[in-house]
Motif scaffolding. Structure first.
Motif, short mmCIF file in Angstrom:
data_model
loop_
_atom_site.label_atom_id
_atom_site.label_comp_id
_atom_site.label_asym_id
_atom_site.label_seq_id
_atom_site.Cartn_x
_atom_site.Cartn_y
_atom_site.Cartn_z
N GLY A 22 25.02 69.17 53.96
CA GLY A 22 24.19 70.37 54.00
C GLY A 22 23.04 70.30 53.01
N GLU A 23 23.32 69.83 51.81
CA GLU A 23 22.28 69.71 50.79
C GLU A 23 21.22 68.69 51.20
N GLU A 24 21.66 67.58 51.76
CA GLU A 24 20.71 66.56 52.19
C GLU A 24 19.86 67.06 53.36
N ARG A 25 20.48 67.84 54.24
CA ARG A 25 19.70 68.41 55.36
C ARG A 25 18.57 69.27 54.81
N ILE A 26 18.86 70.08 53.78
CA ILE A 26 17.82 70.95 53.22
C ILE A 26 16.73 70.11 52.57
N ARG A 27 17.11 69.03 51.85
CA ARG A 27 16.11 68.17 51.22
C ARG A 27 15.16 67.58 52.27
N ARG A 28 15.74 67.01 53.31
CA ARG A 28 14.92 66.35 54.32
C ARG A 28 14.08 67.36 55.10
N ALA A 29 14.68 68.48 55.46
CA ALA A 29 13.93 69.50 56.20
C ALA A 29 12.81 70.06 55.34
N SER A 72 28.11 78.15 55.77
CA SER A 72 26.78 77.59 56.03
C SER A 72 26.78 76.34 56.89
N GLY A 73 27.87 75.57 56.90
CA GLY A 73 27.96 74.43 57.81
C GLY A 73 26.80 73.48 57.69
N SER A 74 25.99 73.38 58.74
CA SER A 74 24.88 72.42 58.78
C SER A 74 23.64 72.92 58.07
N ALA A 75 23.70 74.11 57.46
CA ALA A 75 22.58 74.67 56.69
C ALA A 75 21.37 74.99 57.56
N SER A 76 21.62 75.37 58.81
CA SER A 76 20.51 75.73 59.70
C SER A 76 19.72 76.92 59.16
N LEU A 77 20.42 77.88 58.52
CA LEU A 77 19.73 79.07 58.04
C LEU A 77 18.72 78.71 56.96
N GLY A 109 19.95 72.12 68.68
CA GLY A 109 20.41 72.02 67.30
C GLY A 109 20.78 70.60 66.93
N LYS A 110 21.45 69.88 67.85
CA LYS A 110 21.81 68.48 67.59
C LYS A 110 20.58 67.59 67.52
N LYS A 111 19.59 67.87 68.37
CA LYS A 111 18.36 67.07 68.35
C LYS A 111 17.62 67.25 67.03
N GLU A 112 17.63 68.47 66.51
CA GLU A 112 16.97 68.72 65.23
C GLU A 112 17.64 67.91 64.12
N LEU A 113 18.98 67.88 64.15
CA LEU A 113 19.70 67.10 63.14
C LEU A 113 19.48 65.60 63.34
N LYS A 114 19.41 65.18 64.59
CA LYS A 114 19.17 63.77 64.87
C LYS A 114 17.83 63.31 64.31
N PHE A 160 18.55 63.10 60.61
CA PHE A 160 19.59 62.12 60.27
C PHE A 160 19.61 61.03 61.35
N PRO A 161 18.66 60.12 61.33
CA PRO A 161 18.67 59.06 62.34
C PRO A 161 19.90 58.16 62.25
N GLU A 162 20.58 58.18 61.08
CA GLU A 162 21.78 57.36 60.94
C GLU A 162 22.99 57.92 61.68
N GLY A 163 22.86 59.15 62.21
CA GLY A 163 23.97 59.74 62.96
C GLY A 163 24.05 61.23 62.74
N VAL A 164 24.32 62.00 63.81
CA VAL A 164 24.40 63.46 63.71
C VAL A 164 25.76 63.84 63.14
N PRO A 165 25.79 64.51 62.01
CA PRO A 165 27.06 64.80 61.35
C PRO A 165 27.78 66.04 61.85
N PHE A 166 27.20 66.80 62.80
CA PHE A 166 27.83 68.01 63.32
C PHE A 166 27.78 68.01 64.84
N ASP A 167 28.83 68.54 65.47
CA ASP A 167 28.86 68.61 66.92
C ASP A 167 28.08 69.80 67.46
N THR A 168 28.18 70.94 66.81
CA THR A 168 27.57 72.16 67.35
C THR A 168 26.75 72.90 66.31
#
Length: 622
Positions: free
Chosen positions: A446-453, A398-403, A356-361, A364-372
């Motif tokens: 969370g919103e930015e994660r959805i945009r990029r994904a 929803s946290g990191s918006a993985s769903l 999950g962290k690798k997916e966010l990395k 977000f190459p500028e830094g992973v904003p969530f630990d888990t």
């Protein structure tokens, strides 16, 4: 000496939760029966009654559109709601009750470091400033549920209970909820869910292997898993989907005799003798004349007549030379085209926390904003089991918006039209590094994660379409947009007055009760629950000569028409009434209808049009 006699109570003077000795339990432990004690099966905690009342309490709040933070506003059917999830759930209940196919939540685990929502927003300014903890922009308090603060299981139970109670109302009759949790509150969560959903609707506990390597710096055991509790709204009506068969499963089927029915796998022709009837004990004669006798304690799986029919249909395999022990041919084309979901989900199948962290990395190459963050493969497994291609799914932690990411991936895979609704409180995470300077709060991330994904998925689909063979159908790009809505107070002032508070002069102040900072689109969205319209409804500003200079909204192709202008001439009302197809609902701002005559005419215009056209329109003046 007596670890089971500790309990939690609420101090009647301070209202704080504190740990005390249950002296009735202590007397019983010492062999004394507590005087007047009645045995009963129950699950309770200090604050349970208030939690039940909170679930029933109505709110005067609305969802305000935030177009500037949305993506593909006009086309999307996905929703991202900013604000306290209890408020959001209560608002959604007005429109989405019984319509959510699947709910997944990953609530705070009550580890002593995560945040617990406090639901008392009625504090005054001084109390607000003096309370410990962080606050969201709407005044919601977020505090770490530390034992040092006197906050234990009771606060956590009081937080989760009303949210699950409202979530129950949102679930469809054939829907299910999946809840991630660890050992800290697993037992209490089971008790609460048994009470809300019914113990008979408990489906199972899934074990998710969240770590792939042990942790050595631990005092006791290295925890490798989390739980996912599964409850159905109605267990008799809900059935999990079968999972897709793997290539490894299918590889076990071969076609050694070139059977025209395709690949098959040899199955046992024996059964335990204790389960057989007299007709299953016989000597089997193979086509080449060889006789096969039963091993001790066994019988044939089929009667002699049934076995003869199978042999005649080439469904029994006797080996290459015809001398082997008979085996029943199980054809791949005749087995279930899927497998039942098991309760243990290893990380090889659904991912782990590091994945999950690798997916966010990657996003977000500028830094992973969530630990888990939860891996999308885990979310996709839940979607595989519990959603249909046209389902509406909900995550109100929803946290990191993985769903949302997983829904877009799943739709891209099976050409589905699943819609998601995410709810997240803006605060509640500590941002560090470059992520802190880029994003202001949890919702922005969370919103930015959805945009990029979404853009990543779109590029993958379009790239795959560019490699299609001649004549192949191109894949559809899934819905990668979302509407941002924000929980806020009503767009209208509270005009409730006691008789003593009313004066003749104060009546004029009640003509226009709309708040000065609210736009017409805000008011339109507050109408949606009144008419049971979903928040992803299509919205169009009508362009017609009768509406020149005025903003008239058409929702869902004319199902609702509305105008909230400061001045609404009768020509606009006539234009609204003359629309084809005839609107089901018509709304106008009372402040825009300058006289009682215009108000009366508003209703009469639609009545007259209803007589000329088939159907009638429900009128609402606000």
């Amino acid at each position: 000496m007596f670890p089971n006699v500790g309990t939690e109570v609420r101090d009647p003077e301070t209202g704080e939760i504190r740990r005390v000795v249950d002296f009735d339990a202590l007397r019983e432990q010492l062999g004394d029966v507590a005087e007047g004690m009645r045995e009963r099966y129950q699950f309770t905690w200090p604050g349970k009654r208030a939690a039940k009342e909170e679930a029933r309490r109505s709110i005067a709040k609305t969802l305000r559109p935030v177009k500037e933070r949305s993506k593909n506003w006009d086309e999307t059917h996905n929703l991202y709601i900013e604000g306290d999830n209890l408020d959001a759930l209560k608002i959604l209940r007005e429109t989405y009750a019984g319509k959510i196919k699947m709910i997944y939540i990953d609530p705070p685990y009550n580890t002593g470091h995560d945040f617990v929502y406090h639901d008392d927003f009625s504090v005054n300014k001084d109390d607000f400033a003096s309370k410990d903890g962080e606050h969201g922009e709407f005044g919601e308090q977020l505090v770490a549920n530390l034992e040092a603060n006197g906050r234990f299981h009771s606060d956590w139970c009081s937080m989760i209970y009303p949210r699950l109670r409202v979530a129950y109302d949102l679930l469809a009759d054939d829907g299910a909820i999946f809840i991630s949790i660890d050992d800290n509150e697993n037992r209490n969560l089971r008790n609460i869910c048994d009470e809300i959903f019914g113990a008979q609707n408990f489906v199972d506990t899934i074990i998710w292997q969240k770590r792939y390597s042990p942790q050595n710096a631990v005092q006791w055991f290295s925890e490798s898993h989390d739980f996912i509790l599964v409850y159905a709204k109605n267990k008799e009506a809900w059935r999990p989907n079968l999972l897709e068969r793997s290539a490894e499963m299918n590889a076990r089927y071969t076609n050694r005799d070139n059977d025209p029915r395709g690949p098959w796998k040899a199955g046992d022709s024996y059964a335990q003798a204790g389960h057989g009837t007299k007709s299953q004990f016989y000597v089997l004669t193979a086509p080449n004349g060889k006789q096969h006798h039963l091993p001790s304690g066994m019988c044939w799986r089929y009667t002699q007549d049934a076995m003869g029919r199978l042999i005649a249909d080439n469904r029994v395999w006797f080996g290459e030379d015809g001398n082997n022990v008979p085996a029943i041919k199980r054809f791949l084309s005749e087995v279930k085209q899927g497998v039942a979901c098991q309760t243990i989900w290893p990380y090889e199948e659904v991912g782990h926390s590091q994945e999950g962290k690798k997916e966010l990395k990657a996003l977000f190459p500028e830094g992973v904003p969530f630990d888990t963050p939860k891996p999308t493969r885990l979310m996709r497994r839940i979607l595989d089991v519990a959603s249909d291609p046209d389902s509406v799914v909900l995550d109100f932690f929803s946290g990191s918006a993985s769903l949302a990411d997983a829904v877009m991936q799943k739709n891209a895979t099976d050409d589905g039209h699943r819609k998601y609704i995410l709810v997240q409180i803006p605060s509640g995470v500590e941002l560090t590094g470059s992520v802190q300077t880029t994003f202001g709060d949890l919702c922005e991330i969370g919103e930015e994660r959805i945009r990029r994904a979404g853009e990543k998925i779109k590029a993958e689909v379009e790239g795959a379409n560019g490699q299609l063979e001649l004549g192949a159908e191109p894949k559809r790009v899934p819905d990668i947009g979302f509407r941002v809505l924000r929980v806020d107070s009503s767009n209208y002032e509270d005009v409730r007055r006691t008789p003593e508070e009313m004066t003749q002069g104060s009546l004029d102040d009640l003509i226009d009760v709309a708040k000065s900072d609210r736009e017409s689109l805000d008011k339109l969205f507050e109408c949606f629950p009144t008419f049971q319209l979903p928040y992803d409804s299509s919205i169009e500003v009508l362009d017609a000569p009768a509406f020149a200079g005025h903003t008239v909204y058409s929702v869902n192709g004319g199902q609702l028409v509305a105008c909230f202008d400061a001045e609404i001439p009768e020509s606009v009302l006539h234009g609204m009434a003359a629309l084809n197809p005839k609107p089901s609902y018509a709304v106008a701002a009372e402040s825009g209808l300058k006289s009682s005559k215009t108000v009366t005419n508003f209703a009469e215009i639609f009545k007259q049009t209803a007589n000329a056209q088939q159907g009638s329109t429900q009128i609402r003046i606000i």
